[in-house]
Design an enzyme around this catalytic site. Sequence first.
Site, mmCIF file in Angstrom:
data_model
loop_
_atom_site.group_PDB
_atom_site.id
_atom_site.type_symbol
_atom_site.label_atom_id
_atom_site.label_comp_id
_atom_site.label_asym_id
_atom_site.label_seq_id
_atom_site.Cartn_x
_atom_site.Cartn_y
_atom_site.Cartn_z
ATOM 1 N N ASP A 1 -3.282 70.539 46.870
ATOM 2 C CA ASP A 1 -2.736 70.056 47.998
ATOM 3 C C ASP A 1 -1.645 68.837 47.665
ATOM 4 O O ASP A 1 -1.871 68.710 46.129
ATOM 5 C CB ASP A 1 -3.936 69.299 48.869
ATOM 6 C CG ASP A 1 -3.226 68.606 49.958
ATOM 7 O OD1 ASP A 1 -2.466 68.968 50.791
ATOM 8 O OD2 ASP A 1 -3.751 67.298 50.438
ATOM 9 N N SER A 2 -0.989 68.465 48.453
ATOM 10 C CA SER A 2 -0.019 67.323 47.989
ATOM 11 C C SER A 2 -0.989 66.190 47.354
ATOM 12 O O SER A 2 -0.229 65.401 46.709
ATOM 13 C CB SER A 2 1.039 67.053 49.316
ATOM 14 O OG SER A 2 0.116 66.750 50.327
ATOM 15 N N TYR B 1 4.279 66.526 51.194
ATOM 16 C CA TYR B 1 5.159 67.717 51.295
ATOM 17 C C TYR B 1 5.808 67.797 52.478
ATOM 18 O O TYR B 1 6.414 68.437 52.725
ATOM 19 C CB TYR B 1 4.331 68.758 51.050
ATOM 20 C CG TYR B 1 3.755 69.193 49.611
ATOM 21 C CD1 TYR B 1 4.142 68.244 48.615
ATOM 22 C CD2 TYR B 1 2.993 70.574 49.336
ATOM 23 C CE1 TYR B 1 3.676 68.532 47.282
ATOM 24 C CE2 TYR B 1 2.748 70.569 47.888
ATOM 25 C CZ TYR B 1 3.319 69.797 46.983
ATOM 26 O OH TYR B 1 2.732 69.876 45.662
ATOM 27 N N GLY B 2 4.892 67.198 53.493
ATOM 28 C CA GLY B 2 5.248 67.640 55.044
ATOM 29 C C GLY B 2 6.753 66.955 55.474
ATOM 30 O O GLY B 2 7.317 67.509 56.492
ATOM 31 N N CYS C 1 -3.540 73.486 51.800
ATOM 32 C CA CYS C 1 -2.742 72.602 52.321
ATOM 33 C C CYS C 1 -1.833 73.376 53.178
ATOM 34 O O CYS C 1 -1.363 74.543 52.906
ATOM 35 C CB CYS C 1 -1.598 72.085 51.267
ATOM 36 S SG CYS C 1 -0.168 71.213 51.890
ATOM 37 N N THR D 1 0.999 72.836 54.819
ATOM 38 C CA THR D 1 2.407 72.892 54.617
ATOM 39 C C THR D 1 2.722 73.838 53.525
ATOM 40 O O THR D 1 3.774 74.616 53.539
ATOM 41 C CB THR D 1 2.986 71.392 54.330
ATOM 42 O OG1 THR D 1 2.453 70.573 55.215
ATOM 43 C CG2 THR D 1 4.349 71.369 54.152
ATOM 44 N N GLU E 1 -3.562 58.330 53.210
ATOM 45 C CA GLU E 1 -3.705 58.491 51.828
ATOM 46 C C GLU E 1 -3.765 56.980 51.444
ATOM 47 O O GLU E 1 -3.994 56.540 50.252
ATOM 48 C CB GLU E 1 -2.213 58.902 51.128
ATOM 49 C CG GLU E 1 -2.032 60.406 51.266
ATOM 50 C CD GLU E 1 -2.992 61.158 50.155
ATOM 51 O OE1 GLU E 1 -2.849 60.602 48.757
ATOM 52 O OE2 GLU E 1 -3.282 62.126 50.152
ATOM 53 N N CYS F 1 -3.386 70.450 59.483
ATOM 54 C CA CYS F 1 -2.997 69.531 58.108
ATOM 55 C C CYS F 1 -4.424 69.085 57.765
ATOM 56 O O CYS F 1 -5.170 68.753 58.374
ATOM 57 C CB CYS F 1 -2.135 68.447 58.422
ATOM 58 S SG CYS F 1 -1.842 67.232 57.152
ATOM 59 N N THR F 2 -4.392 69.341 56.142
ATOM 60 C CA THR F 2 -5.761 69.167 55.654
ATOM 61 C C THR F 2 -6.218 67.610 55.720
ATOM 62 O O THR F 2 -7.310 67.239 55.396
ATOM 63 C CB THR F 2 -6.055 69.738 54.395
ATOM 64 O OG1 THR F 2 -4.844 69.460 53.562
ATOM 65 C CG2 THR F 2 -5.920 71.232 54.518
ATOM 66 N N HIS F 3 -5.113 66.893 55.890
ATOM 67 C CA HIS F 3 -5.516 65.376 55.806
ATOM 68 C C HIS F 3 -5.876 64.729 57.390
ATOM 69 O O HIS F 3 -6.516 63.926 57.444
ATOM 70 C CB HIS F 3 -4.239 64.471 55.770
ATOM 71 C CG HIS F 3 -3.756 64.384 54.309
ATOM 72 N ND1 HIS F 3 -3.233 65.661 53.520
ATOM 73 C CD2 HIS F 3 -3.657 63.377 53.344
ATOM 74 C CE1 HIS F 3 -2.661 65.077 52.186
ATOM 75 N NE2 HIS F 3 -3.054 63.968 52.204
HETATM 76 N N1 DGL Z 1 -2.240 67.904 53.542
HETATM 77 C C1 DGL Z 1 -1.143 68.690 53.932
HETATM 78 C C2 DGL Z 1 -1.046 69.781 54.708
HETATM 79 O O1 DGL Z 1 -2.146 70.327 55.023
HETATM 80 C C3 DGL Z 1 0.181 68.002 54.006
HETATM 81 C C4 DGL Z 1 0.312 66.579 53.666
HETATM 82 C C5 DGL Z 1 1.783 66.168 52.987
HETATM 83 O O2 DGL Z 1 2.612 66.321 53.958
HETATM 84 O O3 DGL Z 1 1.890 66.169 52.034
HETATM 85 O O4 DGL Z 1 -0.005 70.089 55.421
#
Ligand code: DGL
Length: 263
Positions: free
Chosen positions: A10-11, A42-43, A73, A75, A152, A184-186
Site C-alpha cells: 500500500d502507499s 498515492y491518492g 490499496c 488507488t 497517517e 480506501c484501505t485507510h
Molecule cells: N490506502 C490507499 C487506498 O486504498 C490510498 C492512500 C493514499 O492516498 O496514498 O486508496
Amino acid sequence: MRDLPIGLFDSGMGGLTVMRQIAQILPNEHLIYLGDTARLPYGNKSPDAIRRFSSDNASFLLEQKIKLLIVSCHTASVHALPLLQATLPIPVIGVTQPATLSLLAATQTNCIAVLATTSTIASNVFQPLLLAQRPKLQIFPVACPLFVPLVEEGLQNHPSAYLLADHYLAPLRAHNIDAALLACTHYPLIRAPIQAALPNATLIEPARACALQAHSLLASLDLLNTTTAPRYTFFASDDPHKFQRLAPHFFQSPIDTVHLRPI
Ligand code: DGL
C-alpha cells in the site's frame, strides 16, 4: 511453493487493515508487507505515477520470492492491477472487485455512496462494475482527500476528523443512501467520524472479502500453507520508526521490526 510468503503493498499503513484480515483467514501464511511511505499519498498522483510506483513495489516483493501479490490499496488496484496481472509471473489480486459484492448485498434502497481518494474517484471504475450487476443503482462517489494524511498522523479520533467527515459527507444526507463503501484501505481507521456523518448508512470494508478471495485462489492453485507458524515481515520506504509506532492502530497487534526499503 506453499511455504512461500504472500506479498502486500500500500502507499502507507492502510493496507495493514487488509493484512489483518489475511492473517485471520489464512493463519499459517507468511506475509511480507511494504508500505511505500516515501511516496504517500498515492491518492492525488497521476495514474502513470501510480503505475510506476506499483510496478516498483511489486518488483521488490517479487525479489522476496512471494507466491501471491495482494495490492492492498484501492488507488493502486484501480490504476495498476491490470498492468501487474499482465506482467508478473505470479497471481495478483486487488481490493476493488471483492468490495462490490459486499456493497450490493448491503443496500435495500439501491442508493449507495463510494468514498475514496481523488484518484480512485476520478477513475470512475466503480460505476461500470456496480451497474453491470445492478442497473437501477444510484451511485454517489465522493473524494475525501484529507482522510489519508489525517489517519497517517494518527488523528482519526481528533475533533478535526469529525469536522472533515461532515464537510465531505453532509451533502449525501439529502439522499436515501443506506450503504457506503470505504474504498480506501485507510478509511476503516476513520470509521467513527464517517459513521457520525452518515448515520443511516452501513459502512462496507472490503478487506474481508479480499482475504476470502485470496483464500479461494490459493486453494484452487493448491498453494495454501496449512502447516507452518506464520512470519510477518514489514518494510517501509521511509521513516520505519513512525511506521512501527503507528502501525498497531491498523494491524491491531504490536510490530517488532520495520525494515527500511530505500527507493
Ligand atoms: N490506502 C490507499 C487506498 O486504498 C490510498 C492512500 C493514499 O492516498 O496514498 O486508496
